[in-house]
Design a protein around this motif. Structure first.
Motif, PDB file in Angstrom:
ATOM      1  N   UNK A 179       0.834  -1.442  -0.112  1.00 52.92           N
ATOM      2  CA  UNK A 179      -0.047  -0.026  -0.076  1.00 52.92           C
ATOM      3  C   UNK A 179       0.814   1.138  -0.322  1.00 52.92           C
ATOM      4  N   UNK A 180       0.889   1.955  -0.931  1.00 58.62           N
ATOM      5  CA  UNK A 180       1.774   3.212  -1.077  1.00 58.62           C
ATOM      6  C   UNK A 180       1.107   4.421  -1.328  1.00 58.62           C
ATOM      7  N   UNK A 181       1.902   5.603  -1.561  1.00 60.34           N
ATOM      8  CA  UNK A 181       1.218   6.909  -1.770  1.00 60.34           C
ATOM      9  C   UNK A 181       1.597   7.930  -1.032  1.00 60.34           C
ATOM     10  N   UNK A 182       0.903   8.965  -0.778  1.00 61.94           N
ATOM     11  CA  UNK A 182       1.182  10.302   0.094  1.00 61.94           C
ATOM     12  C   UNK A 182      -0.118  10.931   0.563  1.00 61.94           C
ATOM     13  N   UNK A 183      -1.234  10.030   0.776  1.00 61.25           N
ATOM     14  CA  UNK A 183      -2.237  10.648   1.499  1.00 61.25           C
ATOM     15  C   UNK A 183      -2.044  11.021   2.926  1.00 61.25           C
ATOM     16  N   UNK A 184      -2.915  11.932   3.150  1.00 57.53           N
ATOM     17  CA  UNK A 184      -2.907  12.298   4.915  1.00 57.53           C
ATOM     18  C   UNK A 184      -4.079  11.553   5.352  1.00 57.53           C
ATOM     19  N   UNK A 185      -3.663  10.957   6.709  1.00 55.73           N
ATOM     20  CA  UNK A 185      -5.020  10.716   7.461  1.00 55.73           C
ATOM     21  C   UNK A 185      -5.726   9.639   6.857  1.00 55.73           C
ATOM     22  N   UNK A 186      -5.134   8.887   6.116  1.00 56.68           N
ATOM     23  CA  UNK A 186      -5.836   7.534   5.911  1.00 56.68           C
ATOM     24  C   UNK A 186      -5.772   6.506   6.794  1.00 56.68           C
ATOM     25  N   UNK A 187      -6.952   5.792   6.741  1.00 53.88           N
ATOM     26  CA  UNK A 187      -7.099   4.771   8.007  1.00 53.88           C
ATOM     27  C   UNK A 187      -6.889   3.246   7.234  1.00 53.88           C
ATOM     28  N   UNK A 188      -5.761   2.643   7.555  1.00 51.63           N
ATOM     29  CA  UNK A 188      -5.115   1.402   7.193  1.00 51.63           C
ATOM     30  C   UNK A 188      -5.061   0.385   8.552  1.00 51.63           C
ATOM     31  N   UNK A 189      -5.756  -0.509   8.281  1.00 53.45           N
ATOM     32  CA  UNK A 189      -5.689  -1.579   9.687  1.00 53.45           C
ATOM     33  C   UNK A 189      -6.286  -2.828   9.470  1.00 53.45           C
TER      34      UNK A 189
END
Length: 640
Positions: free
Chosen positions: A446-456
């Protein structure tokens, strides 16, 4: 009195005729029928679909017998030069009849194919094309055979509820001159405009079309992007403040070997299905290709040709569930243009597209910089309970690209609305698409540069040259990225993935050997005692939800300490009771488990899977306290 009697007679006649006027008509069409029929029964069926399309009224049905049906007219207000069918409003077209039957349940669309075809000359080849297209003469033969095909099969123009395609095959649309990117001139296999449409048990196959793909869905009022023939006079051409949305549902269908072809200068957005200002639901549907996406497929055609799944654009809300995406993607040599199985918001828009993607399987896809799922200018997105397996990473540089999973971007609108949870990733490899070599590259999942994403609550297993579950490009741009609970240990799964010892996928440098045949993506259901069990917060899901296998999503394993809850990581929920004292996982608790624990405890360095087995008390560390936890379980009840 005489006048009153006459009026009464007329009234009674009107009442008597009313049921007939409101009656729904079933029109019968059989390609093998003799000409001259009236379509009212199989014995007098039309031999052509066109008259049934012209006569059908809302509420009617058109029953198609086995056969091939080719458009033969250009409608009065045609949107292209092509011949094509125009979908009647509120009518259901049902295929799969054998020329008999009095009920729609008496159909078998797989055995009795009812085909709407673009093959005007009846000379198309159906030779299967596999492998690398620019090396195969059968691809050249196939292209030669379809040069005179129509580019549009069906136009669905502002139809209302009840409009349905059911049990049909739609094939052979061919765009020989795409002209542009979107709208009628790009010639899409099925063009839906400001309409309601249900698609059930249909197969779209062997369509080579313009940019939006085999199925293009737009709201009435969207810019047409190019004008063509009488299109400038169409009511949808003048832009509306609020376009009339399309509402499309696709169930139990398949999109196989549909490609997009167009000339240089066109935008880089290509897809089998494109939706703009659409409420789109897709369930239990297959997207698949035979061509190997690792090859620069535009080299053969001399143009850009791509193979993709879905493009969800401006103002659309999509629900995609229980679908499969196989061998999607592509890579264009010498340019930063990569293709995804699902892309959301490739261009900025207001409002952005929203989507829920759940319980899907993504298999053997090619992920360039954009990833298997590309979230570029997306709105609210939930990606849950999906399985990603056997994908190739292929791009000239690592730039937030991923081998098998989701590409985030700082361009995402409201990234806090992005949730990536309970997915399982298995078996991938990095490859140089120009040489076929395996570069020494670290591959992010999972890659990129987004802020505040929820990954769990995701799981990862069986990667070759994979750096980590989460590897976000340019981490200095990340703020408050929620990353936790990644189960990496092979001991998590019933059967971990294996590449068979020769690397994942087929090595293009050995054309006589297919190394992919021994790839095993494993059984990624959780084993008893897996460190992924009861590691996530059950408050994040609906208690009534199910997992990817259809089992209850929330199932407490009473043999495992709940930290923080009763929900497992990944797409599968363990349904039994674990015994953590069975350290060597041989199904039996005996003193050999103590020696196994000692071996893991003293190991330096300790592999992740041994660390997980040593952590008997599930406090995320292997310490002497785990010995006392093992003794308690070994001597106590419930772990026989």
């Amino acid at each position: 009195m005489r006048l009153l009697a006459a009026l009464l007679t007329l009234l009674l006649a009107a009442i008597a005729l009313a049921p007939a006027a409101l009656a729904q008509t079933t029109w019968h069409v059989d390609a093998d029928a003799p000409p001259g029929g009236d379509g009212l029964a199989w014995q007098t069926a039309f031999d052509d679909l066109q008259p049934a399309m012209e006569l059908a009224m809302p509420g009617d049905s058109i029953w198609l017998a086995e056969g091939v049906y080719v458009p033969s007219v250009r409608p009065p207000n045609a949107v292209t030069f092509d011949f094509y069918f125009e979908m009647p409003d509120g009518v259901a077209i049902l295929g799969g009849f054998n020329g008999t039957g009095t009920d729609e349940s008496q159909r078998d669309p797989e055995q009795f194919e009812s085909v709407i075809s673009g093959d005007l000359d009846g000379d198309d080849l159906d030779t299967p094309v596999t492998g690398s297209p620019y090396l195969l003469p059968e691809m050249a033969d196939l292209l030669d055979s379809i040069q005179n095909n129509t580019g549009t099969l069906l136009f669905v123009d502002r139809t209302g509820p009840g409009t349905r395609l059911d049990g049909l095959v739609l094939e052979g649309a061919y765009t020989y001159d795409a002209h542009g990117s979107k709208g009628p001139a790009s010639r899409n296999g099925v063009f839906v405009l400001g309409a309601h449409l249900e698609i059930h048990r249909c197969v779209f196959r062997r369509n080579i079309t313009g940019a939006p793909g085999a199925l293009y869905i737009a709201g009435c009022g969207d810019p047409p992007y190019n004008e063509w023939l009488d299109w400038a006079e169409h009511p949808c051409v003048p832009s509306l403040d609020e376009p009339i949305r399309s509402v499309v549902t696709i169930t139990e269908s398949a999109f196989r070997n549909n490609y997009q072809r167009f000339y240089s200068g066109a935008p880089i957005v290509y897809s089998t299905i494109t939706a703009i200002h659409t409420d789109l639901t897709i369930a239990d549907t297959e997207f698949s290709f035979n061509l190997d996406p690792r090859f620069q497929i535009d080299r053969f055609f001399g143009e850009r040709v791509a193979q993709n799944g879905l493009l969800i654009e401006e103002g659309s809300d999509a629900t995609i569930e229980r679908c499969t995406f196989t061998r999607c993607g592509g890579y264009r040599q010498g340019a930063q243009q990569d293709y995804a199985a699902i892309a959301l918001g490739v261009v900025p828009s207001d409002p952005p597209p929203n989507a829920v993607i759940s319980d899907c399987v993504f298999r053997d896809n090619l992920a360039g910089m954009t990833g298997v799922i590309n979230l570029l200018h997306a709105g609210a997105v939930r990606i849950e309970r999906n399985r990603f397996e056997g994908s190739l990473w292929a791009s000239p540089q690592v730039a937030g690209g991923i081998a098998s999973g989701i590409s985030l971007s700082s361009a995402i609108q409201n990234p806090s609305d992005v949730l990536i949870a309970h997915n399982t990733f298995a078996g991938t490899v990095a490859i140089d698409p120009e040489t076929g070599d395996l570069p020494d590259a670290e591959v992010s999942i999972i890659g990129g540069s987004a802020r505040d994403a929820r990954i769990h609550s995701n799981t990862l297993a069986g990667y070759n040259r994979a750096a980590a579950l989460i590897d976000v490009w340019r981490g200095d741009l990340i703020a408050n990225l929620e990353i936790h609970d990644a189960a990496l240990a092979a001991s998590s799964f019933i059967r971990p993935p294996s590449d068979g010892g020769d690397g994942w996928g087929d090595d293009p440098n050995t054309p006589d050997i297919d190394e992919s045949l021994n790839d095993d993506f494993g059984d990624l259901r959780l084993r008893p005692g897996s460190p992924a069990i009861d590691r996530a917060d059950a408050a994040t899901v609906d208690p009534a939800a199910t997992d990817l296998a259809g089992n209850p999503r929330v199932a407490d394993d009473t043999g495992v300490p709940d930290r923080p809850g009763t929900l497992d990581l990944g797409a599968y929920e363990f349904q039994g009771t674990s015994c953590l004292a069975d350290v060597n996982r041989d199904g039996d608790v005996n003193p050999s488990d103590f020696f196994a624990w000692v071996t893991f405890f003293v190991a330096d360095p300790r592999p992740p899977e041994q660390d997980a087995l040593c952590d008997v008390n599930r406090d995320d560390s292997c310490t002497s306290s785990d010995f006392f936890a093992w003794v308690t379980l070994f001597t106590g009840p419930g772990c026989e």
